[in-house]
Design a protein around this motif. Structure first.
Motif, PDB file in Angstrom:
ATOM      1  N   LEU A   1      99.102  27.618 -53.033  1.00  0.00           N
ATOM      2  CA  LEU A   1      99.789  26.457 -52.948  1.00  0.00           C
ATOM      3  C   LEU A   1     101.268  26.507 -53.182  1.00  0.00           C
TER       4      LEU A   1
ATOM      5  N   LEU B   1     103.762  21.434 -44.122  1.00  0.00           N
ATOM      6  CA  LEU B   1     104.095  22.644 -44.776  1.00  0.00           C
ATOM      7  C   LEU B   1     104.612  23.671 -43.800  1.00  0.00           C
TER       8      LEU B   1
ATOM      9  N   TYR C   1     110.292  25.210 -48.141  1.00  0.00           N
ATOM     10  CA  TYR C   1     109.584  25.720 -49.119  1.00  0.00           C
ATOM     11  C   TYR C   1     109.309  27.242 -48.946  1.00  0.00           C
TER      12      TYR C   1
ATOM     13  N   ILE D   1     103.054  18.860 -53.156  1.00  0.00           N
ATOM     14  CA  ILE D   1     101.964  18.827 -51.853  1.00  0.00           C
ATOM     15  C   ILE D   1     101.981  17.395 -51.646  1.00  0.00           C
TER      16      ILE D   1
ATOM     17  N   THR E   1     102.796  20.835 -59.033  1.00  0.00           N
ATOM     18  CA  THR E   1     102.277  21.158 -57.494  1.00  0.00           C
ATOM     19  C   THR E   1     101.488  20.038 -56.969  1.00  0.00           C
TER      20      THR E   1
ATOM     21  N   CYS F   1      98.800  15.096 -47.431  1.00  0.00           N
ATOM     22  CA  CYS F   1      99.146  16.270 -48.018  1.00  0.00           C
ATOM     23  C   CYS F   1      99.871  17.115 -47.158  1.00  0.00           C
ATOM     24  N   LEU F   2     100.815  17.995 -47.965  1.00  0.00           N
ATOM     25  CA  LEU F   2     101.751  18.828 -47.116  1.00  0.00           C
ATOM     26  C   LEU F   2     101.123  19.612 -46.280  1.00  0.00           C
ATOM     27  N   TYR F   3     100.098  20.095 -46.755  1.00  0.00           N
ATOM     28  CA  TYR F   3      99.285  21.478 -46.004  1.00  0.00           C
ATOM     29  C   TYR F   3      98.270  20.769 -44.999  1.00  0.00           C
TER      30      TYR F   3
END
Length: 507
Positions: free
Chosen positions: A349, A385, A392, A317, A313, A199-201
């Motif tokens: 997010l 992220l 972003y 992500i 979303t 995941c992006l985060y």
């Protein structure tokens, strides 16, 4: 840029953490007296300079803007025990005196930062991960609830809302832990470092199952060696909880998942286990066969983690699944008999707004999970992220506090009560993560790890063990390597790292 000058090298971490809470997007530079000369720093690079002067019973702070002093203040530090002195550039303080000195420093710095910025932080001077440890300790000392809240307000400048929340959660944890013989026990964490995608985060230890599928069996072989070795050394204490995390354990196929659970159950004494949790976090990793395996092998709690119920979303992500798959996975879990299901949500997010969070909560309400964990987005250094943050910038949420308040109101109205809390660095709007649950569905492992009440032995790649001494005053850590390849090749070293700590804490 914010420049911080300390007269001696003390409390730099605490000063940095508090300044960053007020200025999360600013670069901080700590200097000594020769820094500007040696580095040719231009004055116009410095937006704010903070000078901290330490003496044996005195702290002085000065704020400068564009080289001009804008605010100065000081405080006298009073101890019950005298005879402190400054020695060779260090404050020669006892542990108790250091605590008093640090809290005086943080209150002074907080009040001055608040005056300069016009901000108040809901958690006051508290910047640590586990604020509930403070009221928990006071409850164990049989302090009155009113005195604990007063202490949180006066000593740490917490808002009434956060002081109430913190004390209420500590009371809940205290009641749950009093029913468990945790002091004579330990817990086990098993890390499965594979995921469908990253995941992006995310900054956890996770590797794409598509790319690493040919290493899974070698990984399990090494993991089983570590399980066998550690289980042979901990017979004289009770195993209280077991937690399979990652990564996503359910990226393993049904046979592999069953073998892991059987290995745990045949290696460790299970008669005192109160909770066996498996993170089935990614809906695209869940099948009916895997859910049946979990149920048949005695798993008591699982997590199915959507993070959001908005498809746009999920796509941003990097979650390669649909909202429909989340709903389908949840219904399959209920059909296979799982009666303690947690769901995780993340507030803040990229691109989400208040209406998006409201929609997610409405969809979650239709499923009626047994517990709900609400995270505030914390962007870690290694997460995409952060490393690709320019992509972003236009998707940064602006109403995180409103979103978080909405989740709190939803939880209360839906019959969930908060039972554990923790904070992280770089959290949006200086907020927190809260676990809510229906009565009797609390995650015991979550409480134990947050309150650091007993030893948690962590096995697998990237797993971090925490050995808590019998009196609870000393915590020692042992880290496993993160790389799957390194873990497989160095598993004997990982086991040896824990042997002395096990001997010291399990004798």
């Amino acid at each position: 840029m914010i420049q911080v000058e300390l007269s001696i090298d003390e409390f730099a971490y605490d000063v940095r953490s508090l300044i960053q809470a007020f200025y999360p997007d600013k670069k901080l530079v700590f200097i000594d007296s020769d820094y500007m000369l040696n580095n040719n720093m231009l004055k116009e690079d410095i937006e704010l300079k903070i000078s901290v002067k330490y003496m044996e019973h005195f702290i002085g702070l000065s704020f400068f803007k564009n080289g001009v002093p804008i605010l100065e203040n000081s405080v006298e530090v009073v101890y019950d025990i005298k005879n402190t002195n400054s020695f060779m550039g260090k404050l020669n303080l006892t542990m108790e005196q250091r605590k008093i000195y640090k809290n005086e420093l943080k209150r002074l710095l907080y009040n001055m930062l608040s005056e300069v910025t016009g901000q108040l932080l809901p958690w006051g001077t508290l910047t640590g991960i586990r604020p509930t440890k403070i009221p928990m300790k006071m409850l164990e000392e049989h302090c009155k609830e009113s005195d604990i809240k007063k202490h949180m307000s006066e000593e740490y400048l917490c808002s009434k809302e956060k002081a109430d929340l913190c004390v209420n959660i500590a009371k809940k944890e205290y009641d749950i832990l009093n029913k468990i013989d945790y002091e004579n026990g330990y817990s086990i964490y098993i890390g499965i470092p594979f995921c469908p995608t990253t995941c992006l985060y995310c900054s956890f230890t996770s590797y794409s199952i598509d790319k690493y599928e040919d290493q899974v069996e070698d990984y399990l072989k090494a993991l089983f060696m570590e399980i066998e070795d550690i289980s042979s050394r901990v017979h004289n204490k009770k195993l209280i909880t077991v937690y399979l995390g990652g990564g996503t354990p359910t990226t393993l196929n049904a046979d592999q998942l069953e073998r892991v659970l059987v290995k745990i159950k045949t290696s460790f004494p299970m008669e005192h286990v109160r909770e066996l949790t498996v993170e089935a976090g990614r809906p695209d990793s869940i099948t009916i066969d895997k859910l049946k395996v979990l149920k048949e092998q005695g798993v008591t709690r699982i997590s199915i983690n959507p993070q959001t119920m908005n498809q746009k979303t999920l796509d941003v992500i990097g979650r390669k699944h649909t909202v429909d798959q989340i709903i389908e996975a949840f219904h399959m879990a209920r059909q296979t008999g799982h009666d303690n299901i947690n769901m995780d949500l993340i507030i803040g997010l990229p691109g989400e707004n208040y209406e998006d969070v409201s929609y997610t909560l409405n969809e979650i309400d239709k499923l009626k999970p047994d517990s709900l964990t609400v995270h505030t987005l914390a962007i870690k250094r290694a997460a995409r992220l952060n490393t690709n943050k320019e992509q972003y910038m236009e998707m940064t949420p602006t109403d995180t506090i409103k979103m978080f308040t909405l989740t709190s109101e939803y939880a209360m109205n839906a019959g969930y009560k908060p039972y554990y809390l923790y904070r992280q660095k770089n959290m949006a709007d200086n907020l927190e993560n809260i676990g809510y649950s229906k009565e009797g569905k609390e995650g015991i492992y979550n409480i134990l790890i947050m309150e650091e009440k007993h030893t948690i032995i962590a096995l697998g790649a990237g797993a971090s063990s925490k050995f808590v001494s019998q009196d609870g005053d000393l915590i020692e850590r042992s880290e496993n390597v993160k790389s799957v390849k390194d873990y497989i090749e160095r598993v004997n070293e990982m086991m040896e790292r824990k042997h002395l700590l096990i001997e010291r804490n399990f004798s």
